[in-house]
Design an enzyme around this catalytic site. Structure first.
Site, PDB file in Angstrom:
ATOM      1  N   ASP A 198       0.872  -1.170   0.000  1.00  0.00           N
ATOM      2  CA  ASP A 198       0.000   0.000   0.000  1.00  0.00           C
ATOM      3  C   ASP A 198       0.913   1.226   0.000  1.00  0.00           C
ATOM      4  O   ASP A 198       1.361   1.694   1.048  1.00  0.00           O
ATOM      5  CB  ASP A 198      -0.900  -0.021   1.243  1.00  0.00           C
ATOM      6  CG  ASP A 198      -1.852   1.165   1.303  1.00  0.00           C
ATOM      7  OD1 ASP A 198      -1.634   2.140   0.567  1.00  0.00           O
ATOM      8  OD2 ASP A 198      -2.808   1.117   2.108  1.00  0.00           O
ATOM      9  N   GLU A 220       1.032   2.566  12.985  1.00  0.00           N
ATOM     10  CA  GLU A 220      -0.005   2.435  11.959  1.00  0.00           C
ATOM     11  C   GLU A 220      -1.093   1.563  12.588  1.00  0.00           C
ATOM     12  O   GLU A 220      -1.086   0.349  12.446  1.00  0.00           O
ATOM     13  CB  GLU A 220       0.582   1.818  10.687  1.00  0.00           C
ATOM     14  CG  GLU A 220      -0.335   1.935   9.478  1.00  0.00           C
ATOM     15  CD  GLU A 220      -1.403   0.858   9.437  1.00  0.00           C
ATOM     16  OE1 GLU A 220      -2.451   1.018  10.122  1.00  0.00           O
ATOM     17  OE2 GLU A 220      -1.178  -0.132   8.743  1.00  0.00           O
ATOM     18  N   GLU A 261     -11.201  -2.787  15.007  1.00  0.00           N
ATOM     19  CA  GLU A 261     -10.082  -3.459  15.670  1.00  0.00           C
ATOM     20  C   GLU A 261      -9.724  -2.788  16.998  1.00  0.00           C
ATOM     21  O   GLU A 261      -9.079  -3.376  17.842  1.00  0.00           O
ATOM     22  CB  GLU A 261      -8.816  -3.542  14.799  1.00  0.00           C
ATOM     23  CG  GLU A 261      -8.974  -4.423  13.579  1.00  0.00           C
ATOM     24  CD  GLU A 261      -7.691  -4.536  12.770  1.00  0.00           C
ATOM     25  OE1 GLU A 261      -6.751  -3.764  13.035  1.00  0.00           O
ATOM     26  OE2 GLU A 261      -7.628  -5.410  11.886  1.00  0.00           O
ATOM     27  N   HIS A 303      -5.090  -0.178   1.087  1.00  0.00           N
ATOM     28  CA  HIS A 303      -5.550  -1.508   1.507  1.00  0.00           C
ATOM     29  C   HIS A 303      -6.775  -1.410   2.421  1.00  0.00           C
ATOM     30  O   HIS A 303      -7.452  -2.405   2.644  1.00  0.00           O
ATOM     31  CB  HIS A 303      -4.417  -2.268   2.206  1.00  0.00           C
ATOM     32  CG  HIS A 303      -4.188  -1.864   3.624  1.00  0.00           C
ATOM     33  ND1 HIS A 303      -3.527  -0.707   3.978  1.00  0.00           N
ATOM     34  CD2 HIS A 303      -4.532  -2.471   4.791  1.00  0.00           C
ATOM     35  CE1 HIS A 303      -3.468  -0.624   5.289  1.00  0.00           C
ATOM     36  NE2 HIS A 303      -4.068  -1.674   5.814  1.00  0.00           N
TER      37      HIS A 303
END
Length: 519
Positions: free
Chosen positions: A221, A316, A325, A467
């Site tokens: 990405d 990240e 998440e 992504h």
């Protein structure tokens, strides 16, 4: 060969010359065995220290209370001499601690699997001469064959247990949507030694990052990766001589970049997945100064850092819909626990989530319409379940039918765990007379505060692809809108009550209420 068989052989031998040749061969074999045995009994340098041991057997006996070789070989299914040799050379070259090795999970691609570990580190290393089939009986009467046989039986039993657990989890997930609005408010106290459902879900979550494909997808990405590298390269004075904490380091690319391009004083790279062992090898492969990088395997919430405070936290952490998440919680923990309060930086630091309406005949048919006629059978039951999920996909820019509206902003310096739950009204304007078949969300990311060169990227359908793609919520039917018409609604994001890292999205729009799950 026994004395009887020797006699039989001599009686059948065609001449004395052949017999002499055979005697010479036996003497050579015997000599080789003696030489190998002598190597095993020679002094050997310790695997985990510079200590010298009288022989390999004594070395492993000394380690046995902390590092049981037979148990380690059994756990990691090391049954060939080749695998054993690579293991020893890996330990010699990479110098993992005993604790590092103990934390390794059984894997089909352990860190010593690379053929480069066939290259010896110490010439004529006696540790490499240990025959794991013949010599292990000297370590307490155990043999690898017996241990493997017993371990296989245990593995089969454990596999069956896992299958049953998966069946239970499947049944739970099928019923969770019926239960998510019911809350008893009861609390329970759990022993620290008992794994909770959150612990199990965390283990499964981090296990997904043990696979190389997911890291390859993120590295490829270019929008994502080059934005981080650009931030470091164009703000060298911000990173120079600073202590950096990389939360969720993965392959270690950001950690290495902070040292190579940012000239950081030290980088502490933390990751719960087993990929961190690959990151260690990658740093060594790229000649990163070992005195400037520290790798720590574990959750940031559980580990102990070698420093009290850090100057910069880089991570990240973003998931689909930005918040899926819930790794944001780990960044907030690291910020509160380790960041220098007056001068510390967290990168990236500014985020926003945006919503717009879209219509795509192809996407709607592929995911929803297809089920209305499957080889002449209606399967709308499946379509109803699909409509209850949020979907991650690429939405072409030309399919966006409305303006977009910012529904959430996030300042990494002031946000809290409560920011994962929010409600926000929105107003969208139809850009043309068309049909709305769903809503699409994307997020923007900024590296901004106190930086010389600020960096921005977006996951919008109108921006280069990432992504993360976009998060799509399909509506159960199509809604017609006229150019210039305003669409008023409200969106609510809340935590999934049964999936620690999942979310539930409520949309109130077109005089209807819709619920979507991100799991």
């Amino acid at each position: 060969m026994s004395a009887t068989s020797n006699n039989e052989y001599r009686e059948n031998a065609p001449n004395d010359a052949d017999a002499d040749d055979d005697d010479e061969t036996e003497e050579e074999n015997s000599s080789d065995e003696q030489e190998e045995e002598m190597n095993v009994l020679e002094q050997v340098q310790g695997l985990f220290s510079s200590d010298t041991y009288p022989n390999v057997i004594e070395m492993f006996r000394d380690y046995q209370s902390d590092f049981n070789l037979v148990q380690f070989l059994t756990t990691h299914k090391i049954v060939s001499q080749y695998d054993y040799i690579r293991l020893i050379n890996y330990i010699r070259r990479e110098k993992p601690s005993i604790d590092d090795l103990k934390q390794l999970k059984q894997s089909t691609s352990p860190p010593w699997a690379d053929d480069k570990y066939f290259e010896t580190v110490i010439d004529n290393d006696p540790a490499l001469q240990l025959d794991i089939e013949e010599d292990l009986n000297q370590l307490g009467g155990l043999t690898i064959s017996k241990s493997i046989e017993e371990n296989d039986q245990l593995a089969k039993a454990n596999q069956r247990i896992r299958e049953l657990e998966e069946m239970v989890e499947t049944l739970k997930s099928m019923t969770s949507r019926l239960l998510d609005d019911q809350s008893t408010g009861a609390t329970t106290t759990t022993s620290p030694n008992v794994k909770t459902k959150d612990d199990i879900q965390d283990k499964d979550y981090f296990a997904t990052y043990n696979h190389y494909d997911i890291h390859k997808e993120m590295l490829q990405d270019t929008v994502r990766t080059e934005s981080y590298l650009k931030t470091i390269q164009e703000n060298v004075d911000i990173f120079r001589n600073k202590i950096i904490l990389d939360v969720g380091c993965g392959t270690g690319i950001l950690s290495m970049a902070c040292i190579k391009y940012g000239h950081a004083k030290m980088v502490i790279a933390v990751d719960m997945s087993d990929m961190i062992y690959d990151a260690m090898a990658i740093a060594k492969e790229n000649n990163i100064d070992e005195s400037k990088i520290v790798f720590i395997h574990g959750r940031i919430e559980d580990v102990k850092l070698p420093v009290d405070k850090v100057d910069i936290i880089i991570s990240e952490w973003m998931g689909y819909f930005l918040l899926f998440e819930c790794m944001l919680e780990s960044i907030i923990f690291a910020r509160n626990a380790y960041l220098e309060k007056e001068t510390g930086l967290v990168l990236p630091d500014d985020f926003s989530i945006h919503l717009s309406g879209f219509h795509s005949d192809s996407l709607h048919h592929e995911h929803i319409g297809y089920w209305s006629d499957v080889y002449g059978f209606e399967m709308n039951t499946v379509a109803k379940n699909i409509l209850a999920d949020g979907h991650v996909m690429i939405v072409p820019a030309e399919d966006i039918m409305t303006s977009d509206c910012c529904i959430k902003t996030l300042d990494i310096y002031t946000c809290s765990n409560d920011d994962i739950t929010f409600t926000q009204p929105f107003t969208l304007e139809a850009l043309k007379s068309s049909t709305i078949s769903g809503f699409v969300c994307h997020f923007d990311v900024n590296f901004a505060k106190n930086l010389i060169e600020k960096v921005h990227f977006s996951t919008s359908p109108r921006s280069p692809g990432t992504h993360w793609k976009q998060t799509v919520f399909f509506l159960p039917r199509l809604y017609n809108v006229q150019e210039g018409e305003e669409i008023h609604g409200k969106i609510t994001c809340q935590r999934h009550p049964h999936e620690k890292r999942g979310l539930i999205i409520h949309l109130h729009v077109f005089d209807s209420k819709f619920k979507f799950y991100l799991e």
